[in-house]
Design an enzyme around this catalytic site. Structure first.
Site, PDB file in Angstrom:
ATOM      1  N   SER A 120      20.851 -32.708   7.158  1.00  0.00           N
ATOM      2  CA  SER A 120      20.858 -33.629   6.020  1.00  0.00           C
ATOM      3  C   SER A 120      19.478 -33.764   5.392  1.00  0.00           C
ATOM      4  O   SER A 120      19.333 -34.403   4.353  1.00  0.00           O
ATOM      5  CB  SER A 120      21.356 -35.006   6.470  1.00  0.00           C
ATOM      6  N   HIS A 141      25.698 -29.088   3.804  1.00  0.00           N
ATOM      7  CA  HIS A 141      25.605 -30.490   4.208  1.00  0.00           C
ATOM      8  C   HIS A 141      26.933 -31.187   3.915  1.00  0.00           C
ATOM      9  O   HIS A 141      27.200 -31.607   2.798  1.00  0.00           O
ATOM     10  CB  HIS A 141      24.450 -31.159   3.470  1.00  0.00           C
ATOM     11  N   GLU A 153      27.148 -30.467   0.034  1.00  0.00           N
ATOM     12  CA  GLU A 153      25.884 -30.179  -0.624  1.00  0.00           C
ATOM     13  C   GLU A 153      25.405 -28.813  -0.131  1.00  0.00           C
ATOM     14  O   GLU A 153      25.102 -28.642   1.049  1.00  0.00           O
ATOM     15  CB  GLU A 153      24.869 -31.278  -0.284  1.00  0.00           C
ATOM     16  N   ASN A 191      20.214 -37.351   0.103  1.00  0.00           N
ATOM     17  CA  ASN A 191      19.359 -38.295   0.832  1.00  0.00           C
ATOM     18  C   ASN A 191      18.075 -38.647   0.105  1.00  0.00           C
ATOM     19  O   ASN A 191      17.476 -39.691   0.370  1.00  0.00           O
ATOM     20  CB  ASN A 191      19.073 -37.754   2.236  1.00  0.00           C
TER      21      ASN A 191
END
Length: 297
Positions: A120, A141, A153, A191
Site C-alpha cells: 500500500s 494494491h 490501484e 494513501n
C-alpha cells in the site's frame, strides 16, 4: 499475455481475499504461507465469505464448490510458484520482508512470470530492484475487503514494461475490478490522499477541536464518507497507518506528513484498532455497535 495459474504469497486478510477473487474468477490459485495453521484459517475464511455470497444470491453452491477447488495451499514458496504465470505478494507491510520475498521469487519463478506486490506504500521501484526482472514487477494494491471492494490501484515501477501494465489492467477487469493506473511515488494515490486526512482527524482529536464521534459524524454526513476517518483508521490498523505516514514523511521530507504524536503513542501502547480490540473505538467480536473508547469519552 495469458494467465492461468496464480500464486498468492501470504494467507492473511489481504492474501485470502486476493486468492478468493482469483479462484472465483476461474483461475488456478496456489496460496502460499510459511504458517500451515494460517493457511487452514484462510481456507475457512474464504469458505465463509463464499457462503455469504451464496446466501445473498450472488453465487450458486456449484460456483462456490468450483472456487474452493481452484485453491491449493503450500508452505514451500519454490513449489508454489514453479508454474505461476503471475505471483501476487500480500505479506506483511515490511520493506525488508518484501525485498527478501522478491529475491526468492526471482530465483524460483519462471523467467516470464510477472511479479506483483499488494503493498500500500512501499516503492515498487525499490522492490523491483531486488530482482533481475524489474520490467516484470508491478504493484496491485487491492482494497480491503477484497471480494467486495472494486478498486485495484495498479502501480508502475520506474522500469515496468507497458505490456505488463496493460496485461495487469486487463486481468483486473476480468476479476470484476476497476483498475486505476498510477506511478511510483510515496503513498501512490490512495494513501497519499487518505493518510493525511486520517492524520489530520487524529490531530483534531489530539488538539481538542472535537471528539471522536463528532469528527467521524462530520465526515460521514457532511462529506458522504461511508465511514469516518477515525473509524477507518481503526479498521485499517493504527500501526499500518503509522507505517504509511512514515513512508510519506521519509519519502517527501515534508513535515505535513509527520504522524500525530497521539497516533504514535497509541501504536506504542498497543492500541491498534480492530485487530487489538481497541483504538479510537472499542471493538467486541461479533458486535457491530460503534462504541467510542473510554479514553476519548
Amino acid at each position: 499475455m495469458s494467465f492461468k495459474q496464480i500464486a498468492v504469497i501470504g494467507a492473511g486478510t489481504m492474501g485470502n481475499g486476493i486468492a478468493h477473487v482469483f479462484a472465483q474468477s476461474g483461475f488456478t490459485v496456489k496460496l502460499i504461507d510459511v504458517n500451515g495453521a494460517q493457511l487452514e484459517k484462510a481456507l475457512q475464511t474464504i469458505g465463509k465469505n463464499l457462503d455469504r455470497q451464496v446466501s445473498k444470491g450472488a453465487l450458486s453452491e456449484g460456483q462456490k464448490s468450483i472456487a474452493l477447488a481452484n485453491i491449493t495451499t503450500h508452505t514451500d514458496l519454490a513449489v508454489g510458484v514453479q508454474n505461476a504465470d503471475l505471483v501476487v505478494e500480500a505479506a506483511t507491510e515490511n520493506t525488508d520482508l518484501k525485498l527478501k520475498i522478491f529475491r526468492s521469487l526471482d530465483e524460483a519463478a519462471p523467467a516470464n512470470t510477472i511479479l506483483a506486490t499488494n503493498t500500500s506504500s512501499i516503492s515498487i521501484t525499490k522492490i523491483a530492484a531486488a530482482t533481475k526482472r524489474p520490467n516484470k514487477v508491478i504493484g496491485m494494491h487491492f482494497m480491503n475487503p477484497v471480494p467486495v471492494m472494486k478498486l485495484v490501484e495498479i502501480i508502475n515501477g520506474y522500469a515496468t514494461d507497458k505490456a505488463v501494465t496493460d496485461a495487469i489492467v486487463a486481468m483486473s477487469t476480468q476479476l470484476g475490478k476497476v483498475p486505476c493506473v498510477v506511478n511510483d511515488y510515496p503513498g501512490f494515490i490512495a494513501n497519499r490522499i487518505l493518510m493525511p486526512m486520517i492524520n489530520e482527524a487524529i490531530y483534531s482529536l489530539y488538539e481538542g477541536v472535537a471528539g471522536v464521534e463528532a469528527i467521524d459524524t462530520v465526515m460521514k454526513l457532511g462529506m458522504a464518507h461511508p465511514m469516518g476517518p477515525l473509524q477507518l483508521a481503526d479498521f485499517i490498523g493504527l500501526d499500518v497507518c503509522l507505517s504509511i505516514l512514515n513512508v510519506l514523511h521519509d519519502g517527501f521530507g515534508n513535515p505535513k506528513y509527520a504522524p500525530c504524536p497521539l497516533l504514535v503513542n497509541m501504536v506504542t501502547a498497543g492500541y491498534l484498532g480492530v485487530k487489538s480490540g481497541e483504538g479510537f473505538y472499542q471493538h467486541t467480536a461479533g458486535s457491530k455497535d460503534l462504541v467510542v473508547s473510554e479514553r476519548f469519552r
